[in-house]
Design an enzyme around this catalytic site. Structure first.
Site, PDB file in Angstrom:
ATOM      1  N   TRP A  39      -3.740  -1.556  -1.308  1.00 57.51           N
ATOM      2  CA  TRP A  39      -3.752  -2.800  -2.101  1.00 57.51           C
ATOM      3  C   TRP A  39      -4.307  -3.834  -1.143  1.00 57.51           C
ATOM      4  CZ3 TRP A  39      -3.338  -4.257  -7.027  1.00 57.51           C
ATOM      5  CH2 TRP A  39      -3.244  -5.620  -7.288  1.00 57.51           C
ATOM      6  N   ASN A  43       0.492  -0.670   6.175  1.00 58.01           N
ATOM      7  CA  ASN A  43       0.907  -1.459   5.011  1.00 58.01           C
ATOM      8  C   ASN A  43       1.519  -2.727   5.572  1.00 58.01           C
ATOM      9  OD1 ASN A  43       1.753  -2.369   2.507  1.00 58.01           O
ATOM     10  ND2 ASN A  43       3.713  -1.293   2.630  1.00 58.01           N
ATOM     11  N   GLY A  44       1.104  -3.889   5.068  1.00 64.95           N
ATOM     12  CA  GLY A  44       1.686  -5.147   5.545  1.00 64.95           C
ATOM     13  C   GLY A  44       0.585  -6.123   5.926  1.00 64.95           C
ATOM     14  N   LYS A 101      -2.061  -5.778 -19.560  1.00 67.62           N
ATOM     15  CA  LYS A 101      -1.791  -6.410 -18.266  1.00 67.62           C
ATOM     16  C   LYS A 101      -2.908  -7.383 -17.904  1.00 67.62           C
ATOM     17  CE  LYS A 101       0.301  -7.459 -14.571  1.00 67.62           C
ATOM     18  NZ  LYS A 101       1.437  -8.387 -14.733  1.00 67.62           N
ATOM     19  N   GLU A 111       7.761 -21.282 -19.576  1.00 65.50           N
ATOM     20  CA  GLU A 111       7.637 -19.912 -19.034  1.00 65.50           C
ATOM     21  C   GLU A 111       8.811 -19.062 -19.488  1.00 65.50           C
ATOM     22  OE1 GLU A 111       5.510 -18.073 -17.907  1.00 65.50           O
ATOM     23  OE2 GLU A 111       6.636 -16.423 -16.998  1.00 65.50           O
ATOM     24  N   HIS A 135      12.164 -36.357 -31.237  1.00 65.43           N
ATOM     25  CA  HIS A 135      10.954 -36.605 -32.050  1.00 65.43           C
ATOM     26  C   HIS A 135      10.672 -35.445 -32.995  1.00 65.43           C
ATOM     27  CE1 HIS A 135      10.150 -40.156 -29.714  1.00 65.43           C
ATOM     28  NE2 HIS A 135      10.289 -39.461 -28.597  1.00 65.43           N
ATOM     29  N   CYS A 180       0.855  -1.182   0.000  1.00 68.09           N
ATOM     30  CA  CYS A 180       0.000   0.000   0.000  1.00 68.09           C
ATOM     31  C   CYS A 180       0.892   1.232   0.000  1.00 68.09           C
ATOM     32  CB  CYS A 180      -0.864   0.031   1.254  1.00 68.09           C
ATOM     33  SG  CYS A 180      -1.837  -1.457   1.479  1.00 68.09           S
ATOM     34  N   ARG A 197       1.369   1.778  -5.893  1.00 72.41           N
ATOM     35  CA  ARG A 197       1.536   0.748  -4.859  1.00 72.41           C
ATOM     36  C   ARG A 197       0.206   0.109  -4.469  1.00 72.41           C
ATOM     37  NH1 ARG A 197       6.426   1.022  -1.957  1.00 72.41           N
ATOM     38  NH2 ARG A 197       5.409  -0.042  -0.232  1.00 72.41           N
ATOM     39  N   GLU A 237       7.423 -12.358 -25.216  1.00 75.64           N
ATOM     40  CA  GLU A 237       6.601 -11.160 -24.959  1.00 75.64           C
ATOM     41  C   GLU A 237       7.466  -9.940 -24.685  1.00 75.64           C
ATOM     42  OE1 GLU A 237       4.070 -11.220 -21.478  1.00 75.64           O
ATOM     43  OE2 GLU A 237       5.361 -12.608 -20.448  1.00 75.64           O
ATOM     44  N   LYS A 262       8.328 -15.534 -21.634  1.00 79.19           N
ATOM     45  CA  LYS A 262       8.935 -14.262 -21.215  1.00 79.19           C
ATOM     46  C   LYS A 262       9.736 -13.654 -22.352  1.00 79.19           C
ATOM     47  CE  LYS A 262       7.294 -13.187 -17.477  1.00 79.19           C
ATOM     48  NZ  LYS A 262       6.153 -13.866 -17.959  1.00 79.19           N
TER      49      LYS A 262
HETATM   50  C1  AGP Z   1       2.409 -13.060 -18.438  1.00 83.60           C
HETATM   51  O1  AGP Z   1       3.719 -12.526 -18.525  1.00 83.60           O
HETATM   52  C2  AGP Z   1       1.450 -12.445 -19.426  1.00 83.60           C
HETATM   53  N1  AGP Z   1       1.366 -11.054 -19.204  1.00 83.60           N
HETATM   54  C3  AGP Z   1       0.127 -13.178 -19.553  1.00 83.60           C
HETATM   55  O2  AGP Z   1       0.436 -14.440 -20.080  1.00 83.60           O
HETATM   56  C4  AGP Z   1      -0.703 -13.394 -18.259  1.00 83.60           C
HETATM   57  O3  AGP Z   1      -0.059 -14.327 -17.425  1.00 83.60           O
HETATM   58  C5  AGP Z   1      -2.065 -13.970 -18.675  1.00 83.60           C
HETATM   59  O4  AGP Z   1      -2.709 -13.019 -19.492  1.00 83.60           O
HETATM   60  C6  AGP Z   1      -2.954 -14.317 -17.491  1.00 83.60           C
HETATM   61  O5  AGP Z   1      -3.256 -13.158 -16.761  1.00 83.60           O
HETATM   62  P1  AGP Z   1      -3.913 -13.318 -15.310  1.00 83.60           P
HETATM   63  O6  AGP Z   1      -2.918 -14.042 -14.473  1.00 83.60           O
HETATM   64  O7  AGP Z   1      -4.187 -11.923 -14.846  1.00 83.60           O
HETATM   65  O8  AGP Z   1      -5.172 -14.130 -15.484  1.00 83.60           O
END
Ligand code: AGP
Length: 608
Positions: free
Chosen positions: A76, A102-103, A603, A482, A505, A2, A27, A489, A486
């Site tokens: 938050w 905060n915490g 996001k 993963e 394969h 927060c 925050r 993206e 990363k």
């Molecule tokens: C992760 O780096 C991406 N931004 C994206 O794959 C994200 O994980 C996915 O859209 C799911 O989002 P959420 O966790 O908010 O559901």
């Protein structure tokens, strides 16, 4: 996480506090509130509102110019949804004392029970409200806010940054901190308190850093710091060298790097209070679930999907219940067979991802019980689930998910341990041992972050690559997926994760001279260690440029070897993913990409 601000001095406190909250809104933005000491020994002026800061500003009819001290909070949510009642500040019965926090107060349930027995009425679901009533109780005896704060902090378990004001002493603000940040801004006949310097950097670059378990008493001309027993302490003074923008990022170049470095604390906060003194796992949020289940199905998207793939291994092994993991966007369009004995676990940082939300609704129609692992309190997916386990990663600003992922994996493992405990599918000794491994993770992630500079330098050597392959087996395979996501993206380059056993394969045809391959290796004790060695020999023989990620139990001859601390194989992705996050981050920086808002991405994907 927060945002916390305090001001005391000759200027109208409200404008200083609101300005500070604007700088701290990154925050947390679930709610905002202020408390002002306007008249000696009269109730404080308090205004608080759910939603973003602007909602609060729209409520403020006057600038309360007479108020020379005040505190403000942008929230938050961790305990209790983002409502007006749960917004900070929290107020004593007299209305003369206000607290912001905060915490996470881990023992707030016991404290609340004690205070209710003392006759206190609670108006919120928060852990913080226990603090204001406890402070009010102590103040009755001490008549000194600083002394009362010291006594209260001795009774608190967990992490806290606290600020309090009392109208009996309208120019004084008292703060305290443990495992949560608090800095003092030193002005000319005015002083500030805040979660971080961005709140007051426009007014002063002189600051004091407060240490663990310290209480600070601030007036316009004086700052006094003690430990929890009243012994004087000399705080460390420092000159702020950041500009306002970099201050919001804590001095990091990007929110993503800041959030990578926040991962140890995010894991600690997610683990906080989850193991009681006897080492039992405690997740009261799951008590409404009927655990007479015969199947678990995890549904998620993107990085959250990878958290599910990683968590599957332990969840199935520990609970002895079959676990499947499926992309939410795929699940929706098939005819699955679910029943009330199926537990569907959705994983989502935002709690608003439309693909996951629609999959959740579909699973509920088919009769499944539902549990959400989510980072955003009060968001749609947890609201529509039968139960929710909240991770405590704090706001994740960068589009590329990092700290949310690690806390999702920790969350799934905690759920797995809890189910195993309830179904006795693991012994108490096994649970205690696994709990110890989980609890050791924050320090181990911290250890990896100490090697981040050499890793960033090594990464820059791959800047011209057109493709990077990622390789892993067992839990190392979703970790590789993963790592590839990363890089895609952030660096806008081709990247693909493979299961080591699949190379022969088909994918091995991709390997040619100089092809970069990041290989995630298990501990030497793993039954797949030898198989991964063979995979590395196979790709080296065809010219691959191998970057291996391994703990010190594995010896391997590769051009680049990134060491990670030891842990059990099932938990290793929480460590092995960190170097891959840094690799992708640095590649994006080297390519001049927008790290925090990569092209084409959002996001939270609230469309299908
Ligand atoms: C992760 O780096 C991406 N931004 C994206 O794959 C994200 O994980 C996915 O859209 C799911 O989002 P959420 O966790 O908010 O559901």
């Amino acid at each position: 996480m927060c945002g916390i601000v305090g001001y005391t001095g000759p200027n109208p406190a409200l404008s200083k506090v609101i300005e500070g909250l604007r700088r701290l809104e990154y925050r947390g933005y679930d709610s905002a509130g202020v408390a002002l000491a306007t008249t000696l020994s009269q109730p404080l002026f308090v205004a608080k509102k759910a939603g973003k800061l602007i909602n609060l500003e729209n409520e403020l009819a006057s600038d309360h110019a007479s108020a020379k001290s005040g505190i403000g909070h942008t929230r938050w949510a961790t305990h209790g949804g983002p409502t007006d009642e749960n917004a900070h500040p929290h107020i004593s019965d007299s209305g003369k004392l206000a607290v912001i926090h905060n915490g996470i107060i881990e023992n707030y349930v016991e404290l609340r029970a004690y205070l209710e027995k003392c006759g206190y009425k609670f108006n919120s679901e928060t852990d913080t409200e226990s603090v204001v009533h406890l402070l009010s109780e102590e103040y009755k005896t001490t008549k000194d806010l600083s002394a009362a704060m010291r006594l209260v902090c001795q009774k608190l378990r967990g992490s806290f940054t606290l600020l309090a004001i009392h109208s009996d002493d309208p120019e004084t603000i008292v703060g305290a901190r443990r495992n949560s940040p608090l800095v003092v801004g030193l002005g000319e006949e005015e002083n500030f308190l805040a979660s971080d310097v961005s709140a007051f950097i426009a007014h002063t670059k002189r600051a004091l850093e407060l240490g663990q378990d310290q209480v600070v008493t601030v007036t316009p001309n004086e700052v006094n710091v003690t430990d929890l027993f009243g012994n004087g302490v000399t705080p460390k003074a420092f000159e702020i060298t950041w500009d306002a923008n970099s201050a919001e990022r804590g001095g990091f170049a990007h929110f993503m790097l800041k959030e990578i470095f926040e991962q140890p604390k995010a894991i600690s906060d997610t683990l906080a209070g989850r193991f009681n003194d006897e080492g039992k796992v405690q997740i009261p949020e799951l008590k409404n679930l009927n655990l007479g289940i015969d199947r678990i199905l995890i549904l998620a998207c993107g990085t959250a999907f990878h958290a599910g793939l990683i968590g599957k291994y332990a969840l199935e092994e520990w609970s002895k219940i079959p676990v499947d993991v499926e992309l939410a966007s795929e699940f929706r369009y098939r005819k699955p067979v679910l029943s009330k004995n199926t537990l569907v676990i959705t994983i989502s940082q935002s709690g608003e991802t439309m693909d996951t939300l629609m999959a959740l609704r579909y699973a509920k129609e088919l009769g499944a019980q539902t549990l959400s692992v989510c980072n955003t309190i009060g968001s749609t997916i947890p609201r529509e689930s039968d139960a929710v386990f909240y991770t405590h990663a704090g706001p994740e600003i960068a589009v590329a998910s990092t700290k949310a992922l690690l806390t999702q994996i920790v969350g799934i493992h905690l759920v797995g341990l809890f189910i195993a405990q309830e179904k006795s599918s693991l012994s108490t000794a096994q649970i205690n041992s696994l709990a110890a491994e989980l609890s050791a993770l924050p320090n181990k992630v911290e250890e990896i972050l100490e090697t981040v500079e050499p890793l960033r330098e090594m990464t820059r050597g791959f800047k011209e690559a057109t493709s990077v392959l990622f390789l892993g087996r067992h839990v190392g395979f979703p970790a590789a997926l993963e790592g590839a996501l990363k890089l895609k993206e952030l660096a806008y380059m081709h990247a693909e994760g493979f299961a080591g056993g699949e190379l022969k394969h088909g994918p091995i045809a991709l390997i040619e001279q100089g092809t970069p391959v990041i290989a995630v290796l298990p501990p030497e004790s793993s039954e797949i260690a030898e198989k991964m060695r063979s995979n590395i020999q196979e790709i080296k023989a065809r010219g691959a440029r191998v970057i291996a990620i391994a703990d010190s139990s594995i010896d391997i001859d590769v051009p680049h070897l990134i060491r990670i601390p030891k842990t059990i194989e099932l938990l290793q992705p929480i460590l092995s993913i960190v170097p891959m996050q840094v690799f992708a981050y640095e590649m994006a920086v080297a390519r001049g990409n927008d790290v925090d808002q990569p092209r084409n991405l959002a996001k939270s994907v609230t469309v299908e």
